[in-house]
Design an enzyme around this catalytic site. Structure first.
Site, PDB file in Angstrom:
ATOM      1  N   MET A  30       0.833  -1.198   0.000  1.00  0.00           N
ATOM      2  CA  MET A  30       0.000   0.000   0.000  1.00  0.00           C
ATOM      3  C   MET A  30       0.876   1.259   0.000  1.00  0.00           C
ATOM      4  O   MET A  30       0.390   2.352   0.294  1.00  0.00           O
ATOM      5  CB  MET A  30      -0.940  -0.005   1.204  1.00  0.00           C
ATOM      6  N   GLY A  31       2.159   1.099  -0.324  1.00  0.00           N
ATOM      7  CA  GLY A  31       3.045   2.257  -0.395  1.00  0.00           C
ATOM      8  C   GLY A  31       3.497   2.735   0.969  1.00  0.00           C
ATOM      9  O   GLY A  31       3.420   1.989   1.947  1.00  0.00           O
ATOM     10  N   ALA A  32       3.986   3.993   1.021  1.00  0.00           N
ATOM     11  CA  ALA A  32       4.652   4.516   2.231  1.00  0.00           C
ATOM     12  C   ALA A  32       5.725   3.514   2.645  1.00  0.00           C
ATOM     13  O   ALA A  32       5.746   3.002   3.764  1.00  0.00           O
ATOM     14  CB  ALA A  32       3.654   4.792   3.359  1.00  0.00           C
ATOM     15  N   HIS A  37       9.135  -3.497   3.396  1.00  0.00           N
ATOM     16  CA  HIS A  37       8.765  -3.663   1.988  1.00  0.00           C
ATOM     17  C   HIS A  37      10.003  -3.971   1.138  1.00  0.00           C
ATOM     18  O   HIS A  37       9.960  -4.787   0.224  1.00  0.00           O
ATOM     19  CB  HIS A  37       8.114  -2.385   1.451  1.00  0.00           C
ATOM     20  N   GLY A 147       4.796 -10.479   3.891  1.00  0.00           N
ATOM     21  CA  GLY A 147       5.534 -10.368   5.142  1.00  0.00           C
ATOM     22  C   GLY A 147       4.842 -11.084   6.290  1.00  0.00           C
ATOM     23  O   GLY A 147       3.610 -11.054   6.403  1.00  0.00           O
ATOM     24  N   LYS A 149       4.848 -10.061   9.162  1.00  0.00           N
ATOM     25  CA  LYS A 149       4.264  -8.986   9.969  1.00  0.00           C
ATOM     26  C   LYS A 149       2.736  -9.076   9.983  1.00  0.00           C
ATOM     27  O   LYS A 149       2.100  -8.874  11.004  1.00  0.00           O
ATOM     28  CB  LYS A 149       4.737  -7.644   9.398  1.00  0.00           C
ATOM     29  N   ASP A 150       2.153  -9.368   8.822  1.00  0.00           N
ATOM     30  CA  ASP A 150       0.696  -9.537   8.715  1.00  0.00           C
ATOM     31  C   ASP A 150       0.413 -11.032   8.593  1.00  0.00           C
ATOM     32  O   ASP A 150       0.050 -11.534   7.535  1.00  0.00           O
ATOM     33  CB  ASP A 150       0.167  -8.754   7.520  1.00  0.00           C
ATOM     34  N   GLN A 153      -3.012 -12.477   7.499  1.00  0.00           N
ATOM     35  CA  GLN A 153      -3.172 -12.170   6.070  1.00  0.00           C
ATOM     36  C   GLN A 153      -2.359 -13.128   5.202  1.00  0.00           C
ATOM     37  O   GLN A 153      -2.865 -13.669   4.210  1.00  0.00           O
ATOM     38  CB  GLN A 153      -2.718 -10.727   5.826  1.00  0.00           C
TER      39      GLN A 153
END
Ligand code: AMP
Length: 284
Positions: A30-32, A37, A147, A149-150, A153
């Protein structure tokens, strides 16, 4: 790095690498962008794949009242970071390119989504799986990178590729953290320095659970107690959940006999943070 905004442009850009027999790797974001990433990009580059990064803040995965509007967007910085790290193509569509209207057909997550993030954020995983399925259809990657991290998901995406027989390999990389242990997240940039200090309680709590697990504890309430104690000792945070689950089912057993994870979600001020650590012999 080439940046494209439309689906036909993606298909045109991929024609040459595909016919030359290069593997296509997809890194959905989702960017940022941050080092988490970019670690996905590093992994995806391995083996000489052509790397496509999608940058799309997917409205379908945000519930009303969540941070869709204020989610950080910084295409210029993202392009510079991604390009420097060797991304070949960035696909950054407008909302209308992905959703011309209300979709007629979406993906529905099953039982694995029934609790934790799925309970706190109703509809979230349906939105995630739908956009990932669309990205798989658009890019047709050989492999896609996600990742840890999620975690919920990543396991749901894996279940989707299995249950819908999608011809995409999945790779899940470990969570990238700051030196103090805070899991990198685009949402960390919402945190004031005082909030950032408090946010450390989350990784601290999960590590306390892991220390107890590594010491031989298998009783889930006992394990969770160590995490809760750490969180409850930190003023100014709200606990969404802190739990020990089996990796296979994402459910909470009485005793953890299988590979598992300690998972947690807290709110610090207006910012919601999630994190997890694996417990036991756990290859994702
Ligand atoms: P997001 O942009 O937050 O949707 O994340 C895009 C991808 O990057 C997802 O597969 C995330 O799990 C992954 N990711 C986000 N933060 C991290 C991190 N700290 N370490 C590793 N992967 C991450």
């Amino acid at each position: 790095v080439q940046i494209v905004r439309t689906i036909p442009e993606v298909r045109r850009a991929l024609a040459a690498p595909r016919t030359s027999g290069r593997r296509i790797a997809l890194v959905p974001t989702m960017g940022a962008l941050h080092e988490g990433h970019l670690a996905l990009v590093d992994g995806a580059k391995g083996g000489g794949a052509y790397v496509v990064m999608s940058v799309f803040v997917n409205p379908l995965q945000f519930a009303p009242g969540e941070d869709f509007e204020r989610y950080p967007r910084d295409m210029e910085a993202d392009a510079a970071m991604a390009g420097e790290r060797g991304v070949d193509l960035i696909f950054a569509p407008e909302t209308g390119e992905m959703y011309a209207g209300e979709p007629e057909v979406t993906v529905r997550a099953g039982r694995l989504a029934g609790d934790w993030e799925g309970r706190v954020r109703p509809g979230h995983f349906d939105g995630v799986l739908t956009v990932v399925a669309k990205l798989f259809g658009i890019v047709q990657p050989d492999v896609a990178w996600f990742g840890q991290k999620d975690l919920q998901q990543a396991l749901l995406v894996r279940a989707m590729t299995r249950d819908l027989n999608m011809p995409v390999g999945l790779e899940i990389i470990p969570t990238v953290r700051d030196v103090d242990g805070l899991a990198l997240s685009s949402r960390n940039r919402y945190l004031s320095s005082a909030e950032r200090m408090r946010a450390l309680a989350l990784s601290g709590a999960l590590n306390a659970v892991k220390a107890s697990y590594d010491g031989g504890e298998r009783d889930v309430e006992e394990l969770e107690y160590h995490g809760h104690a750490k969180l409850l000792a930190t003023p100014g945070i709200k606990i969404d959940y802190m739990a020990v689950v089996e990796l296979q089912t994402f459910r909470r057993p009485a005793l953890l006999a299988e590979a598992g994870a300690a998972i947690g979600a807290i709110r610090v001020g207006g910012t919601r943070l999630i994190d997890n650590v694996l417990l036991g012999p756990s290859t994702l």
